[in-house]
Design an enzyme around this catalytic site. Structure first.
Site, PDB file in Angstrom:
ATOM      1  N   HIS A 166      20.570 -32.034  -5.448  1.00 18.95           N
ATOM      2  CA  HIS A 166      21.718 -31.871  -5.156  1.00 18.95           C
ATOM      3  C   HIS A 166      22.508 -33.557  -4.975  1.00 18.95           C
ATOM      4  O   HIS A 166      22.630 -34.136  -5.744  1.00 18.95           O
ATOM      5  CB  HIS A 166      22.091 -31.488  -4.318  1.00 18.95           C
ATOM      6  CG  HIS A 166      23.114 -31.021  -3.245  1.00 18.95           C
ATOM      7  ND1 HIS A 166      24.027 -30.700  -4.447  1.00 18.95           N
ATOM      8  CD2 HIS A 166      24.058 -31.237  -2.112  1.00 18.95           C
ATOM      9  CE1 HIS A 166      25.212 -30.691  -4.148  1.00 18.95           C
ATOM     10  NE2 HIS A 166      25.551 -31.179  -1.792  1.00 18.95           N
ATOM     11  N   MET A 207      25.304 -17.217   2.298  1.00 18.96           N
ATOM     12  CA  MET A 207      26.493 -16.969   2.290  1.00 18.96           C
ATOM     13  C   MET A 207      27.914 -16.246   2.785  1.00 18.96           C
ATOM     14  O   MET A 207      27.300 -16.049   4.312  1.00 18.96           O
ATOM     15  CB  MET A 207      26.392 -15.152   1.734  1.00 18.96           C
ATOM     16  CG  MET A 207      27.233 -14.220   1.196  1.00 18.96           C
ATOM     17  SD  MET A 207      27.793 -14.784  -0.328  1.00 18.96           S
ATOM     18  CE  MET A 207      29.350 -13.646  -1.074  1.00 18.96           C
ATOM     19  N   HIS A 258      20.949 -31.802   3.254  1.00 19.15           N
ATOM     20  CA  HIS A 258      22.485 -32.110   3.010  1.00 19.15           C
ATOM     21  C   HIS A 258      22.569 -33.448   3.405  1.00 19.15           C
ATOM     22  O   HIS A 258      23.858 -33.822   4.192  1.00 19.15           O
ATOM     23  CB  HIS A 258      22.987 -30.660   3.336  1.00 19.15           C
ATOM     24  CG  HIS A 258      24.115 -31.319   2.531  1.00 19.15           C
ATOM     25  ND1 HIS A 258      25.472 -32.236   1.824  1.00 19.15           N
ATOM     26  CD2 HIS A 258      25.048 -30.432   1.531  1.00 19.15           C
ATOM     27  CE1 HIS A 258      26.176 -31.895   0.932  1.00 19.15           C
ATOM     28  NE2 HIS A 258      26.031 -31.097   1.109  1.00 19.15           N
ATOM     29  N   CYS A 309      28.238 -22.017  -5.908  1.00 15.51           N
ATOM     30  CA  CYS A 309      26.874 -21.954  -5.280  1.00 15.51           C
ATOM     31  C   CYS A 309      26.262 -21.051  -6.358  1.00 15.51           C
ATOM     32  O   CYS A 309      25.255 -21.397  -6.448  1.00 15.51           O
ATOM     33  CB  CYS A 309      26.957 -20.946  -3.889  1.00 15.51           C
ATOM     34  SG  CYS A 309      26.434 -22.500  -2.725  1.00 15.51           S
ATOM     35  N   HIS A 310      27.238 -20.145  -6.987  1.00 15.01           N
ATOM     36  CA  HIS A 310      26.169 -18.674  -7.668  1.00 15.01           C
ATOM     37  C   HIS A 310      26.287 -19.031  -9.458  1.00 15.01           C
ATOM     38  O   HIS A 310      25.251 -18.497  -9.788  1.00 15.01           O
ATOM     39  CB  HIS A 310      26.816 -17.621  -7.744  1.00 15.01           C
ATOM     40  CG  HIS A 310      26.489 -17.303  -6.404  1.00 15.01           C
ATOM     41  ND1 HIS A 310      25.974 -17.158  -5.559  1.00 15.01           N
ATOM     42  CD2 HIS A 310      27.732 -16.860  -5.679  1.00 15.01           C
ATOM     43  CE1 HIS A 310      25.982 -16.073  -4.752  1.00 15.01           C
ATOM     44  NE2 HIS A 310      26.898 -16.429  -4.447  1.00 15.01           N
ATOM     45  N   CYS A 369      33.131 -19.016  -5.894  1.00  9.11           N
ATOM     46  CA  CYS A 369      31.597 -19.012  -5.595  1.00  9.11           C
ATOM     47  C   CYS A 369      30.939 -19.555  -6.952  1.00  9.11           C
ATOM     48  O   CYS A 369      29.641 -19.597  -6.691  1.00  9.11           O
ATOM     49  CB  CYS A 369      32.075 -17.069  -6.114  1.00  9.11           C
ATOM     50  SG  CYS A 369      32.348 -16.311  -5.039  1.00  9.11           S
TER      51      CYS A 369
END
Length: 575
Positions: free
Chosen positions: A352, A113, A395, A75-76, A72
């Protein structure tokens, strides 16, 4: 998201079908595994409990912390402040409550998610554990500064003891550095003979490979922050120096400007949020710079602005450092580390990956959760444009540069969240009306793309879709004929579908096809056919002119191959 490398999806078979809430979906991003690192190995204590906190034993908390860091945090965020994924701080999680968390962990959401429960990656007990864990305050992992780096730094072969000339017959320019993700290794494969010259132990889940300006040294960085420096002149290439620059990391690059070739290397960390400038021959750490600070638009403090992609400027002795959470692009002048000069560009969140245009003057980087591409001028050190891509979660990898028959020079990105490909005009002098604008957008195979690729010697554009939930799509690639692209925005160019995994002849598992990479001549395209760790994987090579199968490389050592980096193309920023 974890880029680069990518990387990548959930290969377990889904559980039996369950009733799914209407606002949930098994979209392409639900296959994305954002972070696998050694953060989960750190022993943590349960933060001070409040009377209404859920009951959790120390062993449960340790297990949940390990799962969170492995699945996790990419991303978080380590501190759950959010980035590509939404914040999971306790003021939010406690308001939503256990049932809400349990449902979303199980089924995922259209916003990206992952469906951890229905995918089979989490048991019902894991889902329950994580829902309770998110109601507690997160533990803070330790810092990683100069004492820790120096303790980890190793020079296995001193510069004076290394070869004075190339000691092997390898065509280094045509060498492929292939990430063997779950094995914690890279394979060096000959681009001409397809021979595996070496398999080298590295950090866990190598994210990218980068090459020194001279072409002699290969630098790789794992998600655990371990950097390996590999001497390609040795009779059998191997690691000559290593260092752990953080606890979780993604990026590595070397100095390329004239007069600075091979002198410095730089690596960026997710935790702690910082970048490190090192000696280019030994990896001795010279300068550590924290990226903690203010978010560019809100002007509020962020404790965890992670370093995403890093590139080396061709116009100045500078590194281009992209900081995700604060939305800032940093031009780091490396000529005087004692009096470091950094030009800070306010761009967009959350930065990114990206690459140069064909002139190598302009750098284009995805602010992937805002659906934008930030363009900066590396000659003037200024923001040039913010371009809306019209798709969900661009991306690009490093993107793809080509000459469009109508719009002239363009740079392309695909998207993780949908099936669209966007073309951005990159010629402010010859095509001023189209510069830094979307000149065309069209559909490829499907959502879940991670990489798009072409080559100056090719007339084809390749788009993968490894994270698409449809097994047939994730096992194939779309190929567009650039010469046939028209100027009508209402007419999508047609594409050819190549059944790469089928050509690999792998009967078991659900192999996914990821990251097209050209050989040095631009005549062949290599694809990773990436399967589960305990199943067969392969490299498939396609003739770029005929789009026919040319070679399949299979070897028991090719465990979970993902990213591939041709030495010449990587060194010279050819894409």
């Amino acid at each position: 998201m974890g880029s680069a490398a990518l990387f990548l999806g959930l290969l377990a078979a889904p559980l039996a079908a369950q009733e799914k809430p209407a606002d949930h979906a098994d979209g392409p991003a639900a296959a994305y595994e954002p972070s696998m690192t050694t953060l989960g190995e750190i022993k943590v204590e349960i933060p001070g409990l409040r009377p209404d906190d859920p009951v959790m034993t120390q062993d449960e908390f340790q297990k949940a912390t390990t799962i969170y860091f492995e699945r996790c945090a990419g991303c978080h965020g380590v501190l759950r402040k959010g980035a590509t994924g939404k914040p999971l701080t306790t003021d939010i999680t406690r308001e939503n409550g256990y049932d809400y968390l349990q449902s979303f962990i199980t089924y995922g959401s259209p916003a990206g998610m992952p469906n951890w429960g229905t995918s089979g990656d989490f048991t019902d007990e894991d889902v329950d554990l994580m829902a309770r864990y998110l109601l507690l305050e997160p533990p803070a992992p330790p810092e990683w500064g100069m004492p820790e780096m120096m303790a980890s730094w190793k020079v296995l072969v001193k510069p004076e003891d290394r070869p004075k000339e190339k000691m092997n017959a390898i065509d280094i320019d045509n060498l492929m550095s292939v990430t063997l993700r779950d094995a914690g290794q890279i394979a060096l494969i000959d681009g001409g003979t397809y021979e595996i010259h070496a398999v080298i132990d590295t950090g866990y889940a190598v994210h990218i490979s980068r090459i020194s300006a001279s072409g002699r040294y290969l630098f790789v960085i794992g998600r655990d922050g371990l950097v390996n420096m590999i001497d390609l002149w040795m009779e059998k290439p191997d690691t000559v120096a290593s260092i752990k620059i953080g606890i979780e990391a993604r990026s590595i690059e070397t100095s390329k400007f004239e007069g600075w070739e091979d002198k410095l290397a730089i690596a960026g960390a997710y935790w702690p949020p910082q970048y490190v400038i090192m000696d280019g021959e030994t990896l001795e750490p010279k300068k550590i710079v924290s990226t903690r600070g203010m978010i560019y638009d809100e002007q509020t403090y962020h404790p965890e602005p992670r370093v995403a992609s890093i590139l080396s400027s061709h116009f100045k002795p500078e590194f281009i450092v992209n900081v995700k959470e604060t939305g800032k692009i940093l031009f780091v002048d490396y000529t005087d580390l004692k009096n470091l000069k950094v030009t800070e560009i306010e761009a967009e969140r959350f930065l990114h990956d990206g690459g140069f245009d064909s002139t190598k003057r302009y750098f284009l980087v995805a602010a992937n959760q805002r659906g934008k591409i930030a363009v900066v001028d590396t000659k003037e050190d200024k923001l040039t444009a913010l371009v809306e891509t019209g798709g969900q979660t661009p991306h690009p990898g490093r993107g793809a540069n080509f000459m469009h028959p109508v719009y002239g020079p363009v740079w392309a990105t695909s998207h993780l969240g949908d099936e669209s490909v966007a073309l951005i005009g990159t010629d402010p002098e010859g095509h001023a009306d189209q510069a830094w604008k979307i000149v065309d957008s069209f559909y490829a195979l499907g959502g879940g793309s991670l990489f798009i690729k072409t080559h100056p010697n090719s007339t084809h554009l390749y788009v993968d879709a490894p994270l698409n939930p449809d097994a047939e799509i994730s096992a194939s690639v779309a190929v567009f004929d650039i010469s046939a692209m028209g100027g009508d925005p209402d007419v999508d160019p047609e594409f050819t579908t190549l059944p790469i995994a089928e050509w690999a002849g792998i009967p078991d598992g659900q192999p996914r096809v990821v990251q097209p990479e050209f050989n040095k001549e631009g005549t062949e395209v290599w694809f990773s056919v990436w399967n589960a760790k305990d199943k067969e994987s392969a490299i498939v090579i396609v003739d770029d002119k005929t789009l026919e199968l040319k070679q399949v490389i299979k070897d028991p050592r090719l465990i979970t191959p993902t990213g591939k980096f041709n030495v010449l193309n990587t060194r010279d920023d050819v894409y």
